[in-house]
Each structure stands twice: as structure tokens, then as C-alpha cells.
Design an enzyme around this catalytic site. Structure first.
Site, short mmCIF file in Angstrom:
data_model
loop_
_atom_site.label_atom_id
_atom_site.label_comp_id
_atom_site.label_asym_id
_atom_site.label_seq_id
_atom_site.Cartn_x
_atom_site.Cartn_y
_atom_site.Cartn_z
N LYS A 72 52.31 35.05 17.82
CA LYS A 72 52.40 34.83 16.37
C LYS A 72 53.73 34.16 15.97
O LYS A 72 53.78 33.42 14.98
CB LYS A 72 52.22 36.14 15.60
CG LYS A 72 50.80 36.68 15.65
CD LYS A 72 50.64 37.89 14.75
CE LYS A 72 49.21 38.43 14.77
NZ LYS A 72 49.01 39.53 13.81
N ASP B 43 47.60 37.81 7.36
CA ASP B 43 47.86 39.26 7.34
C ASP B 43 48.50 39.62 6.00
O ASP B 43 48.16 40.62 5.38
CB ASP B 43 48.81 39.65 8.48
CG ASP B 43 48.15 39.60 9.85
OD1 ASP B 43 46.92 39.78 9.92
OD2 ASP B 43 48.86 39.39 10.83
#
Length: 248
Positions: free
Chosen positions: A65, A101
């Protein structure tokens, strides 16, 4: 055929592949497919794009990420603030990173927690998941304090969370993996006896559906939510980004 997929080191059973494959079948989206792309090293990312020219969207999972960012042409503002990417849009050879997210947490939190003048959050953990939570809280203008085993400046140690301290925070968010299967007996070290029906507990963990953290909150009368709605919301946000339905 539009291709979508997930990149990571070890993917195993993927929520994303199942979710999008079922979505395509349910909604009659015949020109799309979702695949898993295990990359032994993030340096393999450019080769993946070259070998899969039909790719228009990717999800990113651990441990890439943050590592994928130098390989992208651009970043969405929130992804840049968080310093992590879990969604990539690919258009005309250009790649742009997003963090859904953050979107998933923000949108589900607004449905769960009454944001008002008395809103105050205690964020358990300071890792990558916490960064997305911090950004969402800042956008919603909810003051927060983070708790860590190794606190930095303006953060608290778990030993500092007394019953009196807990009364000042109506929203408690667990961003740590404590309680996640298979270690379901672990739990953040806070004084659960001080919880009340006025507290709201949000656990980013979704397996099991009710962690010990949430169970203790529920037994104290608190409102609780697990990470499953956030998981679905972040996937929906990724789809909107890939298909131009969400402009960010």
C-alpha cells in the site's frame, strides 16, 4: 474486456475477487473480469501493467500500500495525506492512486455515529489503518486522540486510559489487529468497566464478526459496529473511481 484485479505478495482467499466476481454476475456486467496478481516484489509492478494492457483498475493490499506509490503517475489528495494507496485507476497508460479505506470508514462512520459538538474519538493504534481513520476524522471535524504502546507526542499510552479518561471519549475506534481470527481472545487494554450506553465502539476487524472488544462494549450497553460495512463501502468506492462515477 475490462480487467480489474488485486496486487499483493500472498493473496490466498481474496474478499475482492469474490466480491467483484459476484457483482459482475449479479449486475450483468459481461465485459469485466477480476483477477489476483501476486507480485513477489513491488518492482514487478511495471511489468504487470505491460503484460496486462486491458487493466483499468487495481486494488492493493499488504505489503504494497505504501511501496506502490513511487510507481504511480499521480495521487489523490487523501491518499497523499494518508501515505497509502489501496486503489489504482489506470487510464491511457497513466496510473493514479486512491485510498478508499478512508472513504469506506468515513461514510460508514457518518451512518453509525452522531457527529455533533460533543464528538470526541479515541483511536486505538497508530499503524497504517489508523492513518486512514485520522484523515476521515479530520475531514468530519471530529477531535481525536491516538493510543499506542509506544506513544509519540500528543498520543497516549494504554496505561494512561483510566475510567475517567474514557468518559471524555464517546467514540472508540480499534485500528489494531487485536481480536482478529485466529487470535480471538486478544483485546485492546482499556478499562471496559467504564463503558456506558453513551459510548460507540467501531472495530475495523471483521473476522470474527464480533470481537471481544465489541462484545464487551455491547454488554456495557454501547453501540457497536465491525469492519464489514467499511470493507463493502471501500470496494464500492473503488468501483466508482474505476468507472468515473466518483470524481476525486
Amino acid at each position: 474486456m475490462r480487467k480489474f484485479g488485486l496486487i499483493g505478495k500472498k493473496l490466498g482467499h481474496s474478499f475482492s475477487k469474490r466480491y467483484f466476481t459476484e457483482k459482475f454476475a449479479r449486475e450483468g456486467i459481461a465485459d469485466a473480469a477480476y483477477e489476483l496478481y501476486e507480485l513477489p516484489n513491488i518492482a514487478d509492478f511495471p511489468d504487470l501493467l505491460t503484460s496486462e494492457p486491458e487493466l483499468v483498475g487495481l486494488n492493493v493490499t499488504v505489503p504494497y500500500k505504501e511501496a506502490v506509490i513511487p510507481y504511480l503517475h499521480g495521487l489523490d489528495e487523501s491518499a497523499a495525506r494518508i501515505g497509502a494507496v489501496n486503489t489504482i485507476r489506470i487510464e491511457n497508460g497513466s496510473t493514479k492512486g486512491y485510498n478508499t479505506d478512508f472513504i469506506g470508514f468515513r461514510d460508514t462512520l457518518q451512518q453509525f455515529y452522531p457527529v455533533g459538538e460533543s464528538a470526541q474519538a479515541l483511536v486505538l493504534g497508530t499503524g497504517g489503518a489508523a492513518k486512514a481513520v485520522w484523515t476521515a476524522l479530520e475531514e468530519l471535524a471530529i477531535p481525536y486522540t491516538s493510543v499506542s504502546r509506544n506513544p509519540a507526542q500528543n498520543q497516549l499510552h494504554y496505561e494512561s486510559i483510566t475510567p475517567d479518561v474514557l468518559q471524555a471519549y464517546t467514540l472508540i475506534i480499534n485500528t489494531t489487529p487485536l481480536g482478529m481470527a485466529p487470535d480471538t481472545t486478544s483485546v485492546p487494554a482499556i478499562p471496559y468497566e467504564a463503558l456506558t450506553p453513551g459510548h460507540y465502539l467501531y472495530d475495523l476487524v471483521y473476522n470474527p464478526e464480533e470481537t471481544l472488544f465489541l462484545q464487551r462494549g455491547r454488554l456495557a450497553g454501547a453501540q457497536t459496529i465491525n469492519g464489514l460495512p467499511m470493507l463493502y463501502a471501500q470496494a464500492d468506492a473503488a468501483w466508482e473511481i474505476w468507472t468515473n462515477e466518483r470524481h476525486r
